[in-house]
Design an enzyme around this catalytic site. Structure first.
Site, PDB file in Angstrom:
ATOM      1  N   PHE A  58       0.833  -1.213   0.000  1.00  0.00           N
ATOM      2  CA  PHE A  58       0.000   0.000   0.000  1.00  0.00           C
ATOM      3  C   PHE A  58       0.870   1.267   0.000  1.00  0.00           C
ATOM      4  O   PHE A  58       0.905   2.015  -0.999  1.00  0.00           O
ATOM      5  CB  PHE A  58      -0.937  -0.069   1.220  1.00  0.00           C
ATOM      6  CG  PHE A  58      -1.519   1.233   1.641  1.00  0.00           C
ATOM      7  CD1 PHE A  58      -2.238   2.025   0.744  1.00  0.00           C
ATOM      8  CD2 PHE A  58      -1.382   1.695   2.953  1.00  0.00           C
ATOM      9  CE1 PHE A  58      -2.782   3.240   1.145  1.00  0.00           C
ATOM     10  CE2 PHE A  58      -1.914   2.905   3.357  1.00  0.00           C
ATOM     11  CZ  PHE A  58      -2.609   3.673   2.448  1.00  0.00           C
ATOM     12  N   ASN A  68       8.273  -9.458  -2.000  1.00  0.00           N
ATOM     13  CA  ASN A  68       8.001 -10.895  -2.142  1.00  0.00           C
ATOM     14  C   ASN A  68       6.495 -11.187  -2.230  1.00  0.00           C
ATOM     15  O   ASN A  68       6.084 -12.334  -2.197  1.00  0.00           O
ATOM     16  CB  ASN A  68       8.623 -11.701  -0.991  1.00  0.00           C
ATOM     17  CG  ASN A  68       7.937 -11.437   0.333  1.00  0.00           C
ATOM     18  OD1 ASN A  68       7.131 -10.520   0.453  1.00  0.00           O
ATOM     19  ND2 ASN A  68       8.243 -12.236   1.337  1.00  0.00           N
ATOM     20  N   THR A  76       2.118  -9.591   1.371  1.00  0.00           N
ATOM     21  CA  THR A  76       0.866  -8.861   1.627  1.00  0.00           C
ATOM     22  C   THR A  76       0.601  -7.801   0.566  1.00  0.00           C
ATOM     23  O   THR A  76      -0.429  -7.139   0.607  1.00  0.00           O
ATOM     24  CB  THR A  76       0.911  -8.173   3.019  1.00  0.00           C
ATOM     25  OG1 THR A  76       2.062  -7.303   3.064  1.00  0.00           O
ATOM     26  CG2 THR A  76       1.013  -9.196   4.129  1.00  0.00           C
ATOM     27  N   LYS A 124      11.129 -11.794  11.066  1.00  0.00           N
ATOM     28  CA  LYS A 124      12.306 -11.970  10.191  1.00  0.00           C
ATOM     29  C   LYS A 124      12.542 -10.747   9.305  1.00  0.00           C
ATOM     30  O   LYS A 124      13.682 -10.319   9.120  1.00  0.00           O
ATOM     31  CB  LYS A 124      12.142 -13.230   9.329  1.00  0.00           C
ATOM     32  CG  LYS A 124      12.473 -14.511  10.081  1.00  0.00           C
ATOM     33  CD  LYS A 124      12.255 -15.741   9.233  1.00  0.00           C
ATOM     34  CE  LYS A 124      13.333 -15.957   8.203  1.00  0.00           C
ATOM     35  NZ  LYS A 124      13.143 -17.215   7.447  1.00  0.00           N
ATOM     36  N   TYR A 184       5.110  -7.620  15.700  1.00  0.00           N
ATOM     37  CA  TYR A 184       5.252  -6.415  14.873  1.00  0.00           C
ATOM     38  C   TYR A 184       5.963  -5.307  15.661  1.00  0.00           C
ATOM     39  O   TYR A 184       6.981  -4.762  15.205  1.00  0.00           O
ATOM     40  CB  TYR A 184       3.862  -5.951  14.440  1.00  0.00           C
ATOM     41  CG  TYR A 184       3.842  -4.732  13.547  1.00  0.00           C
ATOM     42  CD1 TYR A 184       4.378  -4.768  12.262  1.00  0.00           C
ATOM     43  CD2 TYR A 184       3.248  -3.538  13.973  1.00  0.00           C
ATOM     44  CE1 TYR A 184       4.338  -3.647  11.434  1.00  0.00           C
ATOM     45  CE2 TYR A 184       3.208  -2.422  13.152  1.00  0.00           C
ATOM     46  CZ  TYR A 184       3.747  -2.480  11.887  1.00  0.00           C
ATOM     47  OH  TYR A 184       3.710  -1.371  11.071  1.00  0.00           O
ATOM     48  N   TYR A 242      23.876   1.051  13.050  1.00  0.00           N
ATOM     49  CA  TYR A 242      24.583   1.246  11.776  1.00  0.00           C
ATOM     50  C   TYR A 242      25.034   2.693  11.619  1.00  0.00           C
ATOM     51  O   TYR A 242      26.108   2.965  11.083  1.00  0.00           O
ATOM     52  CB  TYR A 242      23.685   0.830  10.589  1.00  0.00           C
ATOM     53  CG  TYR A 242      24.011  -0.556  10.080  1.00  0.00           C
ATOM     54  CD1 TYR A 242      23.758  -1.674  10.857  1.00  0.00           C
ATOM     55  CD2 TYR A 242      24.614  -0.737   8.835  1.00  0.00           C
ATOM     56  CE1 TYR A 242      24.074  -2.948  10.407  1.00  0.00           C
ATOM     57  CE2 TYR A 242      24.944  -2.009   8.380  1.00  0.00           C
ATOM     58  CZ  TYR A 242      24.670  -3.107   9.171  1.00  0.00           C
ATOM     59  OH  TYR A 242      24.997  -4.357   8.727  1.00  0.00           O
TER      60      TYR A 242
END
Ligand code: NAD
Length: 319
Positions: free
Chosen positions: A14, A35, A38, A94, A148, A162
């Protein structure tokens, strides 16, 4: 600075599809990686013939390679609706962990700016209202929503590490509930659910007593805020959302009025750990990015309802 070659992970979803569209319109080259867990290619079908747009099927939790230069990585891959992440709990953890690691690695390899799509859900069921970026949140680490919420909290931490360790040019955007065209009618989020139910003349299912609040942002406003952050050098985290706060019952009634539906309201069980309140403090975005939302709930919902009626005419069946 405006990027020339952009990777959008989760670009067939979306929000990602709206981002891809805007980058292409600005003249950037876009590599959309997804991928289709969703999201779906249909969301970017209208961009497919454009020479500046490429759709690559890729699972961010596996090996990620992009040939050539990249100057911006927008990391948006992740299931986002409660129905989706509760159906895919491990994949959600993941993509928030390994997927974010790989997207950061890509940005580091290319010397690109990195923008993480985080969420207001990092605030959990907040004890501070409205929520400022300095609030640490109130998340149950073993509740069902943690797959989530904690994945996003981890991805914020990894992004920050990072930046500190590798000097990567990073940004974190905490996105509040956003709605608009291309949401799936059955994705389980309140607005598409209410619109689908209202158009079909079915009862609008409001959880609990409907007193819990959300602050809803129309997709064009949210995307404007995200692009302003991407173009800036701000690290964030920065809240992007519309402070217009509605109770769920008010939202259901507004959708019902705007669709002209005669649907009744039906109260159903409230999900576990569902936040009681949600409202962004957007002072930082206004001051640092000159951004503020322009589209109120009524105007945004009208546009969204029009899209559902046009794209999903079968939705208006029984009403
Ligand atoms: P969405 O489900 O429509 O899009 C997510 C996309 O990520 C989908 O296309 C999905 O197929 C893809 N994806 C999932 N796992 C993947 C993987 N392992 N590899 C590659 N692609 C993968 O959801 P959305 O509402 O567009 O949300 C996009 C991002 O914005 C998410 O990171 C979400 O957490 C964040 N966000 C959205 C909102 C909102 O209100 N829409 C609010 C806060 C944060």
């Amino acid at each position: 600075m405006r990027a020339q070659r952009v990777v959008v992970t989760g670009g067939a979803g979306f929000l990602g599809s709206h981002l891809c569209e805007r980058f292409v319109a600005r003249g950037a080259q876009v590599i959309c990686m997804d991928n289709f867990l969703t999201g779906a290619p249909v969301n970017v079908e209208h961009l497919m013939g454009r020479p500046r747009f490429r759709l690559v099927e890729c699972d961010l939790t596996g090996f990620v390679h992009v040939p050539g230069p990249v100057d911006l990585v927008m990391h948006f891959a992740s299931a986002a609706s409660p129905t989706d992440y509760l159906r895919h709990p491990i994949q959600t953890l993941k993509v928030g962990s390994l997927g974010t690691l790989h997207a950061l690695g890509l940005a580091r390899e290319k010397g690109a700016r990195f923008v993480l799509a985080s969420t207001s859900e990092v605030y959990g069921d907040p004890l501070q209202h409205p929520q400022t970026e300095s609030y640490w949140g109130n998340v149950n680490p073993v509740g069902p929503r943690s797959v989530y919420d904690e994945a996003k909290r981890f991805s914020e931490s990894l992004t920050t590490a990072y930046r500190a360790t590798h000097g990567l040019n990073t940004a974190i955007v905490r996105i509040f509930n956003t709605y608009g065209p291309r949401m799936r009618p059955h994705d389980g989020r309140a607005i598409p659910t209410f619109i689908r139910q209202a158009l079909a003349g079915e009862p609008l299912t409001v959880t609990g007593d409907g007193g819990q609040t959300r602050s809803i942002s129309y997709v064009d406003d949210t995307v404007d805020g995200i692009l302003a952050l991407a173009d800036s050098s701000l690290a964030g985290p920065v809240n992007i959302g519309n402070p217009a706060e509605l109770s769920m019952l008010e939202l259901a009634c507004l959708v019902r009025d705007l669709t002209g539906s005669g649907s009744p309201i039906r109260f159903v069980d409230r999900p576990v750990d569902d936040p009681h309140v949600r409202r962004p403090d957007t002072t930082l975005a206004a001051a640092e990015l000159g951004w503020r939302p322009r589209i109120g709930p009524e105007a945004g919902l009208r546009r969204t309802i029009e899209w559902f009626e046009r794209e999903l005419p079968e939705a208006r069946s029984a009403s």
